[in-house]
Design a protein around this motif. Structure first.
Motif, mmCIF file in Angstrom:
data_model
loop_
_atom_site.group_PDB
_atom_site.id
_atom_site.type_symbol
_atom_site.label_atom_id
_atom_site.label_comp_id
_atom_site.label_asym_id
_atom_site.label_seq_id
_atom_site.Cartn_x
_atom_site.Cartn_y
_atom_site.Cartn_z
ATOM 1 N N THR A 134 4.434 -1.194 -18.444
ATOM 2 C CA THR A 134 3.713 -0.278 -18.169
ATOM 3 C C THR A 134 3.835 0.768 -19.169
ATOM 4 O OG1 THR A 134 3.790 -0.807 -15.773
ATOM 5 C CG2 THR A 134 2.494 0.959 -16.442
ATOM 6 N N TYR A 135 4.919 1.648 -19.312
ATOM 7 C CA TYR A 135 5.160 2.385 -20.270
ATOM 8 C C TYR A 135 4.845 2.099 -21.719
ATOM 9 C CZ TYR A 135 7.057 5.795 -16.746
ATOM 10 O OH TYR A 135 7.161 6.329 -15.550
ATOM 11 N N VAL A 143 1.026 2.174 -22.460
ATOM 12 C CA VAL A 143 0.513 3.454 -22.497
ATOM 13 C C VAL A 143 1.087 4.154 -23.740
ATOM 14 C CG1 VAL A 143 -0.686 3.601 -20.265
ATOM 15 C CG2 VAL A 143 1.710 4.472 -20.662
ATOM 16 N N ARG A 200 2.325 -1.568 -12.194
ATOM 17 C CA ARG A 200 2.322 -0.534 -11.231
ATOM 18 C C ARG A 200 0.803 -0.359 -10.587
ATOM 19 N NH1 ARG A 200 7.385 1.453 -9.674
ATOM 20 N NH2 ARG A 200 8.453 -0.094 -10.734
ATOM 21 N N GLN A 201 -0.254 -0.496 -11.508
ATOM 22 C CA GLN A 201 -1.569 -0.342 -11.003
ATOM 23 C C GLN A 201 -1.885 -1.284 -10.130
ATOM 24 O OE1 GLN A 201 -0.808 0.110 -14.466
ATOM 25 N NE2 GLN A 201 -2.742 0.768 -15.277
ATOM 26 N N GLY A 261 -0.509 -0.518 -6.691
ATOM 27 C CA GLY A 261 -1.337 0.471 -6.184
ATOM 28 C C GLY A 261 -2.414 -0.165 -5.630
ATOM 29 N N ALA A 262 -3.060 -1.069 -6.000
ATOM 30 C CA ALA A 262 -4.324 -1.788 -5.324
ATOM 31 C C ALA A 262 -3.924 -2.610 -4.114
ATOM 32 C CB ALA A 262 -4.888 -2.943 -6.494
ATOM 33 N N GLU A 272 -9.795 -5.798 -6.680
ATOM 34 C CA GLU A 272 -9.447 -4.464 -7.237
ATOM 35 C C GLU A 272 -8.427 -4.732 -8.574
ATOM 36 O OE1 GLU A 272 -7.551 -0.186 -5.822
ATOM 37 O OE2 GLU A 272 -8.417 -1.640 -4.364
ATOM 38 N N ARG A 315 -10.059 -3.902 -17.417
ATOM 39 C CA ARG A 315 -10.200 -2.668 -18.256
ATOM 40 C C ARG A 315 -8.959 -2.574 -19.092
ATOM 41 N NH1 ARG A 315 -11.504 -0.443 -13.337
ATOM 42 N NH2 ARG A 315 -9.446 0.333 -12.895
ATOM 43 N N TYR A 335 -6.416 8.881 -23.006
ATOM 44 C CA TYR A 335 -5.556 9.794 -23.705
ATOM 45 C C TYR A 335 -4.280 8.897 -23.327
ATOM 46 C CZ TYR A 335 -2.784 13.884 -24.714
ATOM 47 O OH TYR A 335 -1.845 14.851 -25.000
ATOM 48 N N SER A 336 -3.446 8.862 -24.496
ATOM 49 C CA SER A 336 -1.912 8.258 -24.342
ATOM 50 C C SER A 336 -0.967 9.022 -24.154
ATOM 51 C CB SER A 336 -1.671 7.079 -25.482
ATOM 52 O OG SER A 336 -2.714 6.227 -25.394
ATOM 53 N N LEU A 337 0.068 8.671 -23.490
ATOM 54 C CA LEU A 337 1.348 9.427 -23.274
ATOM 55 C C LEU A 337 1.833 10.008 -24.511
ATOM 56 C CD1 LEU A 337 3.679 7.793 -20.478
ATOM 57 C CD2 LEU A 337 2.629 9.861 -20.564
ATOM 58 N N ASN A 338 1.567 9.332 -25.735
ATOM 59 C CA ASN A 338 2.355 9.821 -26.853
ATOM 60 C C ASN A 338 1.164 10.882 -27.645
ATOM 61 O OD1 ASN A 338 0.260 8.253 -27.985
ATOM 62 N ND2 ASN A 338 1.687 6.899 -29.447
ATOM 63 N N ASN A 377 -12.905 3.395 -4.975
ATOM 64 C CA ASN A 377 -11.952 4.148 -4.344
ATOM 65 C C ASN A 377 -12.192 5.703 -4.694
ATOM 66 O OD1 ASN A 377 -10.151 2.066 -3.731
ATOM 67 N ND2 ASN A 377 -9.242 2.137 -5.817
ATOM 68 N N ARG A 383 -5.272 3.824 2.592
ATOM 69 C CA ARG A 383 -6.184 4.937 1.742
ATOM 70 C C ARG A 383 -6.718 5.903 2.895
ATOM 71 N NH1 ARG A 383 -7.662 0.885 -2.295
ATOM 72 N NH2 ARG A 383 -6.172 1.367 -3.975
ATOM 73 N N ASP A 389 -2.627 9.390 -8.711
ATOM 74 C CA ASP A 389 -2.366 8.373 -8.792
ATOM 75 C C ASP A 389 -2.731 7.604 -10.265
ATOM 76 O OD1 ASP A 389 -1.006 7.895 -6.298
ATOM 77 O OD2 ASP A 389 -2.961 6.842 -5.387
ATOM 78 N N LYS A 395 0.862 8.139 -11.813
ATOM 79 C CA LYS A 395 1.423 6.795 -11.726
ATOM 80 C C LYS A 395 0.940 6.002 -12.558
ATOM 81 C CE LYS A 395 1.994 6.777 -6.541
ATOM 82 N NZ LYS A 395 1.573 6.059 -5.526
ATOM 83 N N PHE A 396 -0.408 5.846 -13.015
ATOM 84 C CA PHE A 396 -1.039 4.721 -13.764
ATOM 85 C C PHE A 396 -1.320 5.261 -15.142
ATOM 86 C CE2 PHE A 396 -3.141 3.647 -9.520
ATOM 87 C CZ PHE A 396 -1.772 3.066 -8.884
ATOM 88 N N PHE A 397 -0.963 6.622 -15.612
ATOM 89 C CA PHE A 397 -1.155 7.105 -17.128
ATOM 90 C C PHE A 397 -2.590 7.151 -17.594
ATOM 91 C CE2 PHE A 397 2.886 4.382 -16.346
ATOM 92 C CZ PHE A 397 3.242 5.263 -15.765
#
Lengths: 428, 318
Positions: free
Chosen positions: A113-114, A117, A388-389, A392-393, A418, A425, B69-72, B91, B268, B279, B283-285
């Motif tokens: 995941t990291y 991104v 991780r997403q 989450g779903a 979901e 995406r 937007y990315s983490l870096n 959601n 939820r 989230d 959590k999902f960046f």
């Protein structure tokens, strides 16, 4: 995919078990850079409670920091102890703010995941000298597009822990299969005891709750090419149906849909639940402290269609905020901590398994042997950039099924719709 | 020009006690400029801090909401794509519904409790300080600690269900049951934790009310309830408006209680807008998308605050 993963895990397992029986010489950590110079700089490492005893953990990492700096005088290492609670949120917030750690302990699915991104940097250089000493399976779990994104520090295995007194008092054998669980549930429910503890909180990683059941049913989270989800298969439905059935039979704690993963204060520690399907050695210690050592025993992972559990390498990953001038220093830290000597010390303190062939494995006591046996059916998780997403779903829909709002199939269908949107995406 | 004229007339003809020679227009202007400059200098530190830590992040979030937007730190401009995605995301609508439901429960609840607390404290003649401090203590406690304690209180094996069991009721699934029950349970914790602040504001408002008005009402034969309803409450209206705005904003921003107690669940049922933002962002960046949620929340709160202001102004003018 499952079969391939299981085979991979089995190969790694065989190597670990062999290592447990044949202890070999220790490796050494180098402090020189790849071009032969001395690495210098500042490195911050975020470590988590792999050693459950807080005081022991603090002392261990303080000592490690001191001994590292003594061996590498040009490097200023800071080890900051964090909690597992909300780990993703802490890491992502820190990295987004540019103030996070250079090196952080994560799992393979977090690494996927990291990396997706752009939060991680490859660490091939940190393992290049010692690559042959790592069990291939542990490095494979950290490899994406032929680059290594985490140095395997330890191997964590989970298996079933029983409150043997409860089963002995009820006169029923320890459940080893799903059928055993279904039979034992109503008997224990009459005594106000849930046969199995379950943590359904959305904050809990599904690697330790639903996914082992899914794997036991012969299912997978993702398809082989990881382009689609597969948890909405028949196997997935049967895994969730097991939980729903147990809930209806009084076989899960009343708050199972929202309970967190902690042992302390949980039904398993208060004698309100009779077994826990995914227990690590440190958690076993906590159970013994709460219930009495003589009342707790480890067993093999549960068997559905197949036997399966979760066992992952803990990875030291290099974050995107690490500056070039500190890069070699960070490699040195990772190399030092994952060395055979450091792994021996850490595993002795934490009760985990090594990730290298030249590091000592667990002992020959019953617990260690049970863990080594469990490793044979361990799945390291299914690394996907959207792992991780997808959790989450899936997690809220599992809760909905446990509450009886929807059927197991409806819950998984909703979650799959979901999750497919998330995958779409992510691919675009 | 007119200002100078008015100032001069004030300083001369209309105040015969002032004997100093009249200031020339230029001097007056300079004095006023100096005064204005001093004022600006006084508020400058606050303005700078406010700008840096309040306005800048708002504009930053607005800008980020138009990007991926990315983490870096890398980003790609997406235009309004995050907003169109938000509009089509079930959601988001679910979280919006949860948030409005929570606000609808929380705001009247906390206003009622804090106003009742303030009225009771206002009536006390002895130990006022002690009771004020005692009632304010929950506000000072940490949300995490409060959340953990209340989770235990609400749990199936907790003391509340034990008490209900003693009465032959329950167990009630306070944090794992139907949505309204879960939101009500969360609101109870938030009210318990937060009512001390609003109570003190109400208390200050009550203390500032002129005693003679209440005395007149009493002489006219108004009882305690009538006096409260027709005298105390109307006089307290500006304070009520202030508290209403503050607590509505607090309600829309509910996070800590949910974070500690339910994690947005079950299914939820308590997944508020801020939790949705948390989230998606942490959590999902997906920082761009999370920023879009933040901007939408900001606009909602702004519009509601303006409506509340209009409502109270309208009532005032009648």
């Amino acid at each position: 995919m499952f079969t391939r993963k299981m085979r991979r895990a089995t190969v790694a397992t065989a190597a670990v078990v062999t290592a447990a029986l044949t202890l070999t010489a220790c490796g050494s950590a180098g402090s020189s850079t790849s071009d032969g110079g001395q690495a210098t700089g500042k490195v911050t490492l975020w470590m988590y409670p792999v050693i459950k005893d807080e005081t022991a953990s603090k002392k261990f990492w303080q000592d490690t920091e001191a001994s590292f700096e003594k061996a590498n005088p040009g490097i200023d290492l800071t080890i900051e102890l964090q909690t597992f609670d909300k780990r993703d949120a802490q890491i992502s917030a820190a990295l987004a703010a540019g103030s996070g750690p250079d090196v952080v302990l994560i799992t393979p699915d977090q690494a996927a995941t990291y990396r997706n991104v752009r939060g991680l940097l490859p660490v091939d250089k940190a393992v290049e000298k010692d690559k042959d000493n790592f069990y291939p399976g542990t490095l494979e779990a950290a490899t994406f597009d032929k680059e290594v994104f985490g140095v395997p520090l330890f191997q964590n295995i989970n298996t079933t822990a029983y409150n043997t007194k409860i089963f002995a008092d009820a006169g029923i054998p320890l459940p080893k299969t799903w059928d055993d669980l279904r039979s034992a549930a109503p008997v224990l429910a009459k005594k106000g005891i849930a046969v199995m503890d379950y943590a359904g909180s959305p904050e809990q990683t599904l690697n330790l709750s639903f996914y082992p059941l899914l794997w036991q049913a012969g299912g997978t989270v993702f398809t082989d090419d990881a382009k689609d989800v597969a948890f909405d298969s028949e196997a997935g439905v049967s895994a969730l149906q097991l939980l729903v059935d147990l809930k209806k039979l009084g076989g899960l704690p009343a708050d199972a849909a929202t309970d967190g993963p902690k042992v302390e204060g949980a039904p398993i520690a208060t004698g309100k639940a009779a077994m826990r399907a995914t227990t690590s050695l440190p958690e076993l210690k906590q159970m013994r402290a709460a219930l009495g050592a003589e009342n707790v025993a480890l067993g093999a992972p549960l068997q559905g269609k197949v036997q399966a559990t979760y066992g992952n390498p803990g990875l030291l990953a290099l974050t995107s905020i690490n500056k070039k001038e500190n890069r070699e220093a960070a490699y040195t830290v990772m190399s030092y901590l994952s060395s055979a000597e450091s792994q021996k010390a850490l595993n002795a303190a934490a009760g985990n398994l090594p990730t290298r062939t030249d590091a000592a494995a667990l002992g020959t006591d019953a617990d260690s042997l049970a863990m080594a046996e469990a490793l044979k059916s361990a799945n390291p998780g299914e690394p996907s950039p959207v792992a991780r997403q997808v959790m989450g779903a899936l997690a809220p829909n599992i809760q909905a099924a446990l509450r009886g709002d929807v059927s197991a199939k409806e819950a998984l269908d909703r979650a799959a719709t979901e999750a497919r949107g998330i995958l779409q995406r992510s691919a675009s | 020009m007119s200002v100078n004229t008015r100032t001069r007339s004030t300083l001369t003809g209309r105040h015969p006690e002032l004997t100093s020679p009249p200031l020339k227009p230029f001097g007056v202007k300079r004095a006023r400029n100096r005064e204005a400059l001093a004022g600006i200098l006084f508020v400058l530190p606050t303005l700078v801090i406010f700008g840096l830590f309040k306005f800048l992040p708002i504009f930053g979030a607005g800008a980020m909401s138009l990007t991926e937007y990315s983490l870096n730190g890398d980003f790609e401009f997406l235009g309004a794509e995050n907003y169109t995605r938000l509009a089509a995301d079930p959601n988001f609508w679910q979280s919006l519904k949860v948030t409005f439901l929570y606000v609808a429960i929380f705001v009247p609840f906390i206003i009622g409790v804090s106003l009742a607390g303030a009225v009771l404290l206002d009536k006390l003649v002895r130990f006022t300080g002690t009771f004020r401090a005692l009632l304010f203590i929950p506000y000072l406690s940490s949300f995490v600690m409060a959340g953990i304690i209340w989770t235990w209180i609400f749990s199936t094996d907790g003391p509340l269900n034990a008490a209900l069991g003693g009465l032959g009721m329950g167990p009630v699934p306070f944090t794992s049951g139907p949505q309204l029950l879960v939101l009500l349970s969360l609101a109870v914790v938030s009210v318990w934790k937060g009512f001390g602040y609003s109570m003190l504001i109400f208390l200050a408002g009550l203390k500032a009310q002129p005693a003679e008005v209440h005395e007149a009402a009493r002489i006219d034969g108004a009882g305690a309830w009538k006096s409260f309803w027709y005298v105390t409450l109307p006089l307290l209206k500006p304070v009520v408006f202030f508290v209403l705005v503050i607590e509505t904003i607090v309600g829309f921003q509910v996070f800590d209680t949910i974070y500690v107690m339910t994690g947005g669940g079950p299914a939820r049922a308590s997944h508020s807008l801020i939790y949705f933002l948390f989230d998606e962002g942490f959590k999902f960046f997906d920082f761009g998308y999370a920023s879009a949620i933040g901007v939408v929340l900001f606009v909602i709160v702004l519009i509601l605050s303006l409506i509340q202001q209009r409502f109270f102004e309208g009532k005032d003018s009648k």
